[in-house]
Design an enzyme around this catalytic site. Structure first.
Site: not given
Ligand code: NAD
Ligand code: TYD
Length: 349
Positions: A155, A130, A82-83
């Site tokens: 993104y 996503t 997920l990162a």
């Molecule tokens: P978020 O931004 O809240 O969390 C991302 C996490 O990744 C953070 O804890 C951050 O510290 C960590 N991170 C960032 N760069 C990093 C690196 N280089 N190495 C290690 N850790 C790192 O994101 P989110 O909203 O929880 O989304 C999580 C995943 O789900 C992502 O891949 C996103 O694309 C996907 N997603 C999100 C949504 C949404 O609505 N938020 C919808 C569909 C998919």
């Protein structure tokens, strides 16, 4: 005992996935690897940090040597990745961070899995993505797993690229992969840069609510714990090599959603009806702003029996109550650089 790597577990969705897996699978060792960027916060996981089947590693997925060492030492049986850098507006001001983390970071994890999983039986690399990779819909239509990729923001372009790499590693190296593409999530522990927690925070502090363009863009909203439940189902029962779309069957025009938030906030804060709506401020539209996302989640529903559990109005009330009750969390994440960043963002618009 299985050892599962969850990357980005200190973020919004990741923390819900870590909590679910640590509590539901005491016989799994859950390793949360996170860089703790502005969006990652260990306070999101206070209730599980002392559990014997949980371990946190601070680290950067862009650091290939470090990632390889982790795989060698921990001997992961599965990865739930997920990162990511996750905010569209930030990707517009700083695209390169998104290429580094979302593309190169993902390829580093794929490489480590490829080198270490000599016999990939019972292994699984699960990439969380996503619906934004599919681009934008008009008034009609819906994204299915067969919709052509057409990303518009840096993104979504970076997530599309990482999805392609994940599939390429299956086709080229027989890596056992699975991918899901989900719609917009909402709920507790979301960083207040995304629409819902930002507007809750701003209403609470009587700050303007910056509505991009005319507020007519449409998003399909899903309760974050329903996403976590879908991830559980796909990780355990999804077919190798497949893609699953996840969505809430729950489309909202931004302005209607914003008015709903304003109404609930007025009532929760004991303010006169209509007070919060006065904060609505129409600002310059986001560049390349996708008009509409809508997900057809019938594949996961029909094949794996998953469906959303929560009605949106109830979920919004629960979300608002959580942010109002967790004032300390909200104050902590909006201290430091946050204020400066948002003042600059607002002035730019
Ligand atoms: P978020 O931004 O809240 O969390 C991302 C996490 O990744 C953070 O804890 C951050 O510290 C960590 N991170 C960032 N760069 C990093 C690196 N280089 N190495 C290690 N850790 C790192 O994101 P989110 O909203 O929880 O989304 C999580 C995943 O789900 C992502 O891949 C996103 O694309 C996907 N997603 C999100 C949504 C949404 O609505 N938020 C919808 C569909 C998919
Ligand atoms: P966001 O939460 O950033 O998610 P995404 O862009 O990934 O869908 O935005 C949701 C919608 O709300 C999107 O159409 C952009 C709009 N929006 C605003 O109008 N004002 C804001 O301040 C933000 C952050 C988003």
């Amino acid at each position: 005992m299985k050892t599962i790597l969850i990357t980005g577990g200190a973020g919004f969705i990741g923390s819900h996935v870590v909590r679910l897996f640590v509590n539901k699978y005491p016989d799994y060792k859950i390793v949360n690897l996170d860089k703790l960027t502005y969006a990652g916060n260990l306070a999101n996981l206070k209730d599980v940090e002392k559990k014997p089947n949980y371990e946190f590693i601070k680290g950067d997925i862009v650091d290939s040597e470090f990632i390889l060492k982790c795989f060698e030492e921990k001997k992961f049986d599965g990865v739930i990745h997920l990162a990511a850098e996750s905010h569209v507006d930030r990707s517009i001001s700083n695209p390169i961070e998104f290429v580094n983390t979302n593309v190169i970071g993902t390829v580093n994890l794929l490489n480590a899995a490829r080198y270490l999983w000599k016999d990939p039986v019972d292994k699984r690399f699960y990439h969380i993505s996503t619906d934004e990779v599919y681009g934008s819909l008009g008034e009609e239509g819906i994204f299915t797993e067969d919709t052509r990729y057409d990303p518009h923001s840096p993104y979504s372009a970076s997530k599309a690229s990482s999805d392609h790499f994940v599939r390429a590693y299956q086709d080229t190296y027989n890596l056992p992969i699975v991918i899901s593409n989900c719609s917009n999530n909402y709920g507790s522990y979301q960083f207040p840069e995304k629409l819902i927690p930002l507007f809750i925070h701003n209403i609470k502090n009587r700050k303007p609510l910056p509505v991009y363009g005319k507020g007519e863009n449409v998003r399909d909203w899903l309760w974050v714990d329903d996403h976590a439940a879908a991830i559980d189902v796909i990780f355990h029962r999804g077919k190798s090599g497949e893609t699953y779309n996840i969505g809430g069957f729950n489309e909202w025009k931004n302005i209607d959603l914003i008015r709903l938030i304003c109404r609930v906030m007025d009532s929760r804060l004991g303010r006169p009806a209509g007070e919060s709506e006065k904060l609505i401020t129409y600002v310059k539209d986001r560049a390349g702003h996708d008009l509409r996302y809508a997900i057809d989640a019938s594949k996961i529903k029909n094949e794996l029996g998953w469906k959303p559990s929560l009605q949106f109005e109830e979920g919004i009330e629960k979300t608002i109550d959580w942010y109002l009750e967790n004032e300390e969390w909200l104050n902590n994440v909006t201290s430091g650089d946050y204020k400066k960043y948002y003042e600059e963002q607002y002035i730019k618009r």
